[in-house]
Design a protein around this motif. Structure first.
Motif, mmCIF file in Angstrom:
data_model
loop_
_atom_site.group_PDB
_atom_site.id
_atom_site.type_symbol
_atom_site.label_atom_id
_atom_site.label_comp_id
_atom_site.label_asym_id
_atom_site.label_seq_id
_atom_site.Cartn_x
_atom_site.Cartn_y
_atom_site.Cartn_z
ATOM 1 N N CYS A 128 26.178 42.562 43.438
ATOM 2 C CA CYS A 128 27.541 42.559 42.912
ATOM 3 C C CYS A 128 28.022 44.007 42.783
ATOM 4 O O CYS A 128 27.224 44.922 42.567
ATOM 5 C CB CYS A 128 27.587 41.855 41.556
ATOM 6 N N SER A 174 27.942 31.563 45.954
ATOM 7 C CA SER A 174 27.476 32.401 44.860
ATOM 8 C C SER A 174 27.927 31.919 43.488
ATOM 9 O O SER A 174 28.932 31.257 43.318
ATOM 10 C CB SER A 174 27.903 33.858 45.044
ATOM 11 N N ASP A 178 28.367 38.503 43.626
ATOM 12 C CA ASP A 178 29.651 38.357 44.300
ATOM 13 C C ASP A 178 29.402 38.285 45.805
ATOM 14 O O ASP A 178 28.919 39.248 46.404
ATOM 15 C CB ASP A 178 30.582 39.527 43.983
ATOM 16 N N LYS A 203 33.279 31.959 44.574
ATOM 17 C CA LYS A 203 33.145 32.529 43.230
ATOM 18 C C LYS A 203 33.028 34.043 43.363
ATOM 19 O O LYS A 203 32.069 34.551 43.948
ATOM 20 C CB LYS A 203 31.926 31.928 42.527
ATOM 21 N N THR A 204 33.983 34.749 42.792
ATOM 22 C CA THR A 204 34.084 36.183 43.015
ATOM 23 C C THR A 204 34.744 36.862 41.814
ATOM 24 O O THR A 204 35.391 36.203 40.998
ATOM 25 C CB THR A 204 34.914 36.466 44.292
ATOM 26 N N ASN A 205 34.586 38.179 41.727
ATOM 27 C CA ASN A 205 35.340 38.923 40.717
ATOM 28 C C ASN A 205 36.712 39.327 41.241
ATOM 29 O O ASN A 205 37.526 39.883 40.506
ATOM 30 C CB ASN A 205 34.564 40.152 40.230
ATOM 31 N N ILE A 227 37.827 33.045 40.228
ATOM 32 C CA ILE A 227 37.804 34.492 40.009
ATOM 33 C C ILE A 227 37.492 34.795 38.548
ATOM 34 O O ILE A 227 38.277 34.473 37.650
ATOM 35 C CB ILE A 227 39.156 35.120 40.409
ATOM 36 N N ARG A 241 34.242 43.986 32.048
ATOM 37 C CA ARG A 241 34.011 43.849 33.497
ATOM 38 C C ARG A 241 33.739 45.228 34.106
ATOM 39 O O ARG A 241 34.439 45.704 34.993
ATOM 40 C CB ARG A 241 35.226 43.210 34.176
#
Length: 363
Positions: A128, A174, A178, A203-205, A227, A241
Protein backbone atom coordinates in the motif's frame (compact mmCIF):
# COMPACT_ATOMS: atom_id res chain seq x y z
CA UNK A 1 -18.44 -39.17 5.50
CA UNK A 2 -17.14 -35.88 6.90
CA UNK A 3 -18.21 -36.82 10.42
CA UNK A 4 -16.36 -40.13 10.15
CA UNK A 5 -13.22 -38.32 9.07
CA UNK A 6 -13.47 -35.88 11.97
CA UNK A 7 -13.20 -38.79 14.39
CA UNK A 8 -10.04 -40.20 12.88
CA UNK A 9 -6.43 -38.99 12.72
CA UNK A 10 -4.77 -41.89 10.89
CA UNK A 11 -5.21 -40.30 7.46
CA UNK A 12 -3.52 -36.98 8.27
CA UNK A 13 -0.13 -37.75 6.79
CA UNK A 14 -1.57 -38.69 3.39
CA UNK A 15 -4.31 -36.19 2.66
CA UNK A 16 -3.65 -32.43 2.79
CA UNK A 17 -7.33 -31.58 2.41
CA UNK A 18 -8.26 -33.81 5.33
CA UNK A 19 -5.75 -31.96 7.48
CA UNK A 20 -7.95 -28.88 7.24
CA UNK A 21 -10.98 -30.89 8.30
CA UNK A 22 -9.02 -32.08 11.31
CA UNK A 23 -7.98 -28.48 12.08
CA UNK A 24 -11.60 -27.38 11.87
CA UNK A 25 -12.59 -29.98 14.42
CA UNK A 26 -9.94 -28.75 16.84
CA UNK A 27 -10.96 -25.10 16.49
CA UNK A 28 -14.73 -25.25 16.92
CA UNK A 29 -16.19 -22.05 18.29
CA UNK A 30 -19.12 -21.62 20.65
CA UNK A 31 -21.92 -23.96 21.57
CA UNK A 32 -23.82 -26.26 19.24
CA UNK A 33 -26.92 -26.21 21.46
CA UNK A 34 -28.35 -22.83 20.45
CA UNK A 35 -29.26 -22.54 16.75
CA UNK A 36 -29.60 -19.05 15.26
CA UNK A 37 -32.82 -18.45 13.36
CA UNK A 38 -31.27 -16.50 10.46
CA UNK A 39 -29.81 -18.20 7.40
CA UNK A 40 -26.61 -17.63 5.42
CA UNK A 41 -25.34 -18.85 2.03
CA UNK A 42 -21.86 -17.29 2.18
CA UNK A 43 -19.99 -20.62 2.56
CA UNK A 44 -21.44 -21.67 -0.81
CA UNK A 45 -21.03 -18.32 -2.56
CA UNK A 46 -17.85 -16.73 -1.19
CA UNK A 47 -14.18 -17.57 -1.63
CA UNK A 48 -11.66 -15.34 0.14
CA UNK A 49 -7.86 -15.58 -0.29
CA UNK A 50 -5.75 -13.85 2.34
CA UNK A 51 -2.17 -12.53 2.38
CA UNK A 52 -0.88 -15.90 3.58
CA UNK A 53 -2.42 -17.59 0.52
CA UNK A 54 -4.99 -19.33 2.70
CA UNK A 55 -8.49 -19.88 1.34
CA UNK A 56 -11.63 -19.12 3.36
CA UNK A 57 -15.31 -19.51 2.48
CA UNK A 58 -16.72 -16.36 3.99
CA UNK A 59 -16.62 -12.60 3.54
CA UNK A 60 -13.37 -12.39 5.51
CA UNK A 61 -11.13 -14.43 7.76
CA UNK A 62 -12.54 -12.63 10.79
CA UNK A 63 -16.03 -14.07 10.27
CA UNK A 64 -14.99 -17.69 9.69
CA UNK A 65 -11.40 -17.58 10.95
CA UNK A 66 -10.48 -21.07 9.76
CA UNK A 67 -9.13 -21.77 6.24
CA UNK A 68 -10.26 -24.66 4.08
CA UNK A 69 -6.89 -24.98 2.37
CA UNK A 70 -4.04 -23.27 0.49
CA UNK A 71 -4.67 -21.51 -2.81
CA UNK A 72 -2.41 -23.80 -4.89
CA UNK A 73 -4.26 -26.80 -3.49
CA UNK A 74 -7.37 -26.08 -5.56
CA UNK A 75 -7.82 -26.20 -9.32
CA UNK A 76 -11.07 -24.25 -9.45
CA UNK A 77 -13.61 -22.25 -7.48
CA UNK A 78 -15.91 -25.27 -7.42
CA UNK A 79 -13.11 -27.36 -5.91
CA UNK A 80 -12.93 -24.91 -3.00
CA UNK A 81 -16.67 -24.90 -2.37
CA UNK A 82 -16.90 -28.70 -2.56
CA UNK A 83 -13.80 -29.47 -0.49
CA UNK A 84 -14.14 -31.61 2.64
CA UNK A 85 -13.23 -28.76 4.95
CA UNK A 86 -15.79 -26.51 3.24
CA UNK A 87 -18.47 -29.17 3.67
CA UNK A 88 -17.69 -29.41 7.38
CA UNK A 89 -18.31 -25.67 7.75
CA UNK A 90 -21.34 -25.69 5.46
CA UNK A 91 -23.04 -28.42 7.49
CA UNK A 92 -23.01 -26.26 10.64
CA UNK A 93 -24.32 -23.27 8.70
CA UNK A 94 -27.05 -25.33 7.07
CA UNK A 95 -28.34 -26.53 10.44
CA UNK A 96 -27.95 -22.95 11.79
CA UNK A 97 -25.49 -23.85 14.53
CA UNK A 98 -22.74 -21.67 12.99
CA UNK A 99 -20.15 -23.63 14.96
CA UNK A 100 -17.13 -22.10 13.24
CA UNK A 101 -18.52 -18.58 12.74
CA UNK A 102 -17.82 -15.34 14.61
CA UNK A 103 -21.53 -14.74 15.11
CA UNK A 104 -21.07 -11.69 17.34
CA UNK A 105 -19.41 -9.66 14.56
CA UNK A 106 -20.61 -11.08 11.22
CA UNK A 107 -24.20 -9.89 11.62
CA UNK A 108 -25.97 -13.25 11.32
CA UNK A 109 -27.76 -12.69 14.62
CA UNK A 110 -29.36 -9.55 13.19
CA UNK A 111 -30.14 -10.53 9.59
CA UNK A 112 -30.09 -13.25 6.97
CA UNK A 113 -26.90 -13.10 4.89
CA UNK A 114 -27.42 -14.05 1.27
CA UNK A 115 -25.37 -13.49 -1.89
CA UNK A 116 -27.10 -13.69 -5.29
CA UNK A 117 -23.93 -14.77 -7.14
CA UNK A 118 -20.46 -16.10 -6.50
CA UNK A 119 -17.93 -13.76 -4.90
CA UNK A 120 -14.14 -14.15 -5.13
CA UNK A 121 -12.03 -11.93 -2.89
CA UNK A 122 -8.34 -11.64 -3.74
CA UNK A 123 -6.24 -10.16 -0.91
CA UNK A 124 -2.84 -11.69 -1.61
CA UNK A 125 -0.74 -8.55 -1.24
CA UNK A 126 -0.54 -6.11 1.67
CA UNK A 127 1.35 -3.52 -0.38
CA UNK A 128 0.00 0.00 0.00
CA UNK A 129 1.09 3.59 -0.58
CA UNK A 130 -0.26 4.56 2.86
CA UNK A 131 0.51 3.48 6.42
CA UNK A 132 -2.71 4.24 8.29
CA UNK A 133 -2.20 3.55 12.03
CA UNK A 134 -5.49 1.60 12.20
CA UNK A 135 -4.02 -0.88 9.69
CA UNK A 136 -0.21 -0.93 9.87
CA UNK A 137 2.86 0.66 11.40
CA UNK A 138 4.81 1.25 8.18
CA UNK A 139 4.42 1.16 4.42
CA UNK A 140 4.54 -2.26 2.80
CA UNK A 141 5.81 -2.62 -0.77
CA UNK A 142 6.33 -6.16 -2.04
CA UNK A 143 8.26 -5.83 -5.28
CA UNK A 144 10.92 -8.53 -5.60
CA UNK A 145 12.34 -11.74 -4.23
CA UNK A 146 10.93 -15.18 -3.54
CA UNK A 147 7.72 -13.97 -1.87
CA UNK A 148 6.87 -11.70 -4.80
CA UNK A 149 7.48 -14.48 -7.36
CA UNK A 150 5.45 -16.92 -5.25
CA UNK A 151 2.49 -14.55 -5.12
CA UNK A 152 2.77 -13.87 -8.85
CA UNK A 153 2.41 -17.58 -9.47
CA UNK A 154 -0.55 -17.77 -7.09
CA UNK A 155 -2.28 -14.82 -8.74
CA UNK A 156 -1.92 -16.43 -12.15
CA UNK A 157 -3.36 -19.62 -10.68
CA UNK A 158 -6.38 -17.70 -9.38
CA UNK A 159 -6.83 -16.02 -12.77
CA UNK A 160 -6.99 -19.50 -14.32
CA UNK A 161 -9.94 -20.22 -12.02
CA UNK A 162 -11.69 -17.20 -13.52
CA UNK A 163 -10.87 -18.17 -17.07
CA UNK A 164 -12.79 -21.39 -16.59
CA UNK A 165 -15.66 -20.02 -14.49
CA UNK A 166 -18.73 -19.19 -16.59
CA UNK A 167 -21.33 -18.07 -14.08
CA UNK A 168 -21.88 -14.55 -12.76
CA UNK A 169 -19.16 -13.60 -10.32
CA UNK A 170 -18.15 -10.51 -8.34
CA UNK A 171 -14.38 -10.24 -7.91
CA UNK A 172 -13.11 -8.12 -5.03
CA UNK A 173 -9.58 -6.87 -5.48
CA UNK A 174 -7.77 -6.48 -2.16
CA UNK A 175 -8.86 -5.75 1.33
CA UNK A 176 -5.41 -5.99 2.84
CA UNK A 177 -3.56 -3.35 0.84
CA UNK A 178 -4.21 -1.20 -2.21
CA UNK A 179 -4.35 -3.12 -5.51
CA UNK A 180 -3.47 0.02 -7.47
CA UNK A 181 -0.29 0.46 -5.42
CA UNK A 182 0.59 -3.25 -5.57
CA UNK A 183 3.12 -4.21 -8.24
CA UNK A 184 1.52 -7.64 -8.12
CA UNK A 185 -2.00 -6.59 -9.14
CA UNK A 186 -1.42 -3.22 -10.84
CA UNK A 187 -0.62 -4.82 -14.24
CA UNK A 188 -4.12 -6.34 -14.28
CA UNK A 189 -5.66 -2.89 -14.57
CA UNK A 190 -3.65 -2.20 -17.73
CA UNK A 191 -3.94 -5.52 -19.51
CA UNK A 192 -6.78 -7.69 -18.22
CA UNK A 193 -9.85 -7.94 -20.46
CA UNK A 194 -12.80 -9.01 -18.27
CA UNK A 195 -15.27 -11.65 -19.41
CA UNK A 196 -19.00 -11.01 -19.78
CA UNK A 197 -19.80 -12.70 -16.45
CA UNK A 198 -17.30 -10.73 -14.36
CA UNK A 199 -17.85 -7.63 -12.24
CA UNK A 200 -15.35 -6.07 -9.83
CA UNK A 201 -15.32 -4.38 -6.45
CA UNK A 202 -12.14 -2.29 -6.27
CA UNK A 203 -11.06 -1.61 -2.68
CA UNK A 204 -8.64 1.29 -2.68
CA UNK A 205 -7.62 4.47 -0.89
CA UNK A 206 -8.38 6.26 -4.15
CA UNK A 207 -5.14 8.20 -4.49
CA UNK A 208 -4.02 6.41 -7.67
CA UNK A 209 -7.39 6.07 -9.40
CA UNK A 210 -6.95 8.76 -12.03
CA UNK A 211 -3.37 7.87 -12.94
CA UNK A 212 -4.00 4.13 -13.37
CA UNK A 213 -7.68 3.73 -14.24
CA UNK A 214 -8.00 6.44 -16.92
CA UNK A 215 -7.35 3.99 -19.76
CA UNK A 216 -8.05 0.70 -17.99
CA UNK A 217 -10.09 -1.94 -19.88
CA UNK A 218 -11.49 -2.90 -16.46
CA UNK A 219 -13.07 0.50 -15.69
CA UNK A 220 -16.51 -0.27 -17.10
CA UNK A 221 -16.58 -3.63 -15.30
CA UNK A 222 -16.00 -2.13 -11.86
CA UNK A 223 -19.33 -2.35 -10.10
CA UNK A 224 -18.16 -0.58 -6.94
CA UNK A 225 -15.26 1.72 -6.20
CA UNK A 226 -14.90 1.11 -2.44
CA UNK A 227 -12.70 3.98 -1.28
CA UNK A 228 -11.41 4.14 2.29
CA UNK A 229 -11.14 7.75 3.46
CA UNK A 230 -12.00 7.61 7.22
CA UNK A 231 -12.64 11.35 7.36
CA UNK A 232 -14.67 14.27 6.07
CA UNK A 233 -12.07 17.02 6.41
CA UNK A 234 -8.43 17.62 5.56
CA UNK A 235 -7.12 17.77 9.13
CA UNK A 236 -8.66 14.48 10.22
CA UNK A 237 -7.84 12.75 6.93
CA UNK A 238 -4.16 13.61 7.08
CA UNK A 239 -4.00 12.37 10.67
CA UNK A 240 -5.64 8.98 10.14
CA UNK A 241 -4.62 8.29 6.50
CA UNK A 242 -0.85 8.86 6.65
CA UNK A 243 0.91 10.12 4.57
CA UNK A 244 -2.11 10.82 2.37
CA UNK A 245 -2.98 14.34 1.29
CA UNK A 246 -6.59 15.56 1.22
CA UNK A 247 -5.94 17.56 -1.95
CA UNK A 248 -4.93 14.40 -3.82
CA UNK A 249 -7.98 12.52 -2.56
CA UNK A 250 -10.37 15.27 -3.67
CA UNK A 251 -8.71 15.40 -7.10
CA UNK A 252 -9.43 11.70 -7.58
CA UNK A 253 -12.99 11.92 -6.24
CA UNK A 254 -13.62 14.82 -8.62
CA UNK A 255 -12.32 12.68 -11.49
CA UNK A 256 -14.73 9.86 -10.61
CA UNK A 257 -17.62 12.31 -10.41
CA UNK A 258 -16.67 13.69 -13.84
CA UNK A 259 -16.76 10.14 -15.23
CA UNK A 260 -20.40 9.97 -14.15
CA UNK A 261 -20.08 6.94 -11.89
CA UNK A 262 -21.52 8.44 -8.70
CA UNK A 263 -23.82 5.45 -8.18
CA UNK A 264 -20.79 3.12 -8.24
CA UNK A 265 -18.76 4.88 -5.53
CA UNK A 266 -18.89 3.85 -1.87
CA UNK A 267 -16.80 5.90 0.58
CA UNK A 268 -15.65 3.86 3.59
CA UNK A 269 -15.13 5.13 7.13
CA UNK A 270 -13.33 3.30 9.95
CA UNK A 271 -15.06 4.60 13.10
CA UNK A 272 -12.53 5.37 15.84
CA UNK A 273 -11.57 7.87 18.53
CA UNK A 274 -9.70 10.15 16.14
CA UNK A 275 -12.52 10.65 13.65
CA UNK A 276 -15.95 10.27 15.28
CA UNK A 277 -16.26 14.07 15.50
CA UNK A 278 -15.84 14.25 11.72
CA UNK A 279 -18.96 12.20 10.93
CA UNK A 280 -21.07 15.21 9.95
CA UNK A 281 -18.38 16.35 7.50
CA UNK A 282 -18.23 12.83 6.07
CA UNK A 283 -22.01 12.84 5.63
CA UNK A 284 -21.82 16.16 3.77
CA UNK A 285 -19.01 14.91 1.54
CA UNK A 286 -20.97 11.80 0.57
CA UNK A 287 -24.09 13.81 -0.21
CA UNK A 288 -22.29 16.61 -2.08
CA UNK A 289 -20.77 14.10 -4.50
CA UNK A 290 -23.88 11.94 -4.76
CA UNK A 291 -21.89 8.90 -3.61
CA UNK A 292 -22.82 6.28 -1.04
CA UNK A 293 -21.03 5.74 2.28
CA UNK A 294 -20.40 2.93 4.74
CA UNK A 295 -19.14 3.06 8.33
CA UNK A 296 -17.53 0.17 10.21
CA UNK A 297 -15.95 0.02 13.65
CA UNK A 298 -12.18 -0.07 13.96
CA UNK A 299 -10.86 -3.63 14.34
CA UNK A 300 -7.84 -4.99 16.16
CA UNK A 301 -5.50 -6.05 13.36
CA UNK A 302 -2.54 -6.30 15.72
CA UNK A 303 -1.15 -2.85 14.85
CA UNK A 304 -1.73 -1.33 18.27
CA UNK A 305 -0.74 -2.97 21.52
CA UNK A 306 -3.91 -3.96 23.36
CA UNK A 307 -3.05 -2.64 26.83
CA UNK A 308 -0.48 -0.23 28.30
CA UNK A 309 2.90 -1.73 29.12
CA UNK A 310 5.79 -0.41 31.19
CA UNK A 311 8.20 0.23 28.32
CA UNK A 312 6.27 0.81 25.07
CA UNK A 313 8.10 1.15 21.76
CA UNK A 314 8.42 4.55 20.07
CA UNK A 315 5.53 3.94 17.63
CA UNK A 316 3.22 3.12 20.56
CA UNK A 317 4.38 6.18 22.45
CA UNK A 318 3.37 8.27 19.44
CA UNK A 319 0.15 6.48 18.48
CA UNK A 320 -1.27 4.99 21.67
CA UNK A 321 -2.94 1.66 22.42
CA UNK A 322 -5.92 -0.10 20.89
CA UNK A 323 -8.07 0.74 23.92
CA UNK A 324 -7.42 4.44 23.19
CA UNK A 325 -8.77 4.15 19.64
CA UNK A 326 -11.66 1.70 20.17
CA UNK A 327 -14.19 4.30 21.20
CA UNK A 328 -16.93 1.66 21.53
CA UNK A 329 -15.33 0.16 24.63
CA UNK A 330 -17.60 0.61 27.64
CA UNK A 331 -14.78 2.15 29.65
CA UNK A 332 -13.91 4.72 27.00
CA UNK A 333 -14.69 8.26 28.15
CA UNK A 334 -15.88 9.27 24.66
CA UNK A 335 -18.15 6.28 24.06
CA UNK A 336 -21.50 8.00 24.65
CA UNK A 337 -20.86 11.20 22.66
CA UNK A 338 -19.38 9.10 19.85
CA UNK A 339 -22.52 6.95 19.72
CA UNK A 340 -24.69 10.08 19.80
CA UNK A 341 -22.80 11.38 16.77
CA UNK A 342 -23.19 8.02 15.03
CA UNK A 343 -26.94 8.05 15.71
CA UNK A 344 -27.23 11.29 13.71
CA UNK A 345 -25.92 9.66 10.51
CA UNK A 346 -28.55 9.63 7.77
CA UNK A 347 -28.75 5.98 6.80
CA UNK A 348 -30.52 6.62 3.49
CA UNK A 349 -27.11 7.47 2.01
CA UNK A 350 -24.74 5.83 4.52
CA UNK A 351 -24.94 2.28 5.84
CA UNK A 352 -23.55 1.00 9.13
CA UNK A 353 -21.71 -2.24 9.82
CA UNK A 354 -23.42 -4.87 12.04
CA UNK A 355 -21.24 -4.09 15.06
CA UNK A 356 -22.22 -0.43 14.98
CA UNK A 357 -25.90 -1.24 14.50
CA UNK A 358 -25.75 -3.50 17.51
CA UNK A 359 -24.02 -0.83 19.61
CA UNK A 360 -26.69 1.74 18.77
CA UNK A 361 -29.42 -0.69 19.78
CA UNK A 362 -27.78 -1.19 23.16
CA UNK A 363 -26.93 2.49 23.72
Amino acid sequence: MVDQKLNSVSWLENDLEDRYVYTLNSLKRGSESEPIKNSCNYPWRNVYIDTNSKVFICHCDAWIPIPVGDVMQFESIDAVIKSKAAQAIQSTVQNKLYTYCAVETCGIKQNNKHLDRMMLQISLDESCNLACPSCRRYKINLNKGYEFLKKQRELMHIMSWLENYNQEILITLSGSGDPLASLLTRPLFKTYEPKWNQSFDLKTNGLLLKSIMSDSPMFDYIETFSISIDAGSAAVYEDVRRPGRWKNLIENLDWLAQRGVQDRVNLLYCFQQKNWRDLANFQSLVEDYGFRGHIDAIQDWGTFLKQPIETPDIWTQQNGYYIDHQVLNYGHEERLPALEALAQVQTDTITLGPELINELKQK
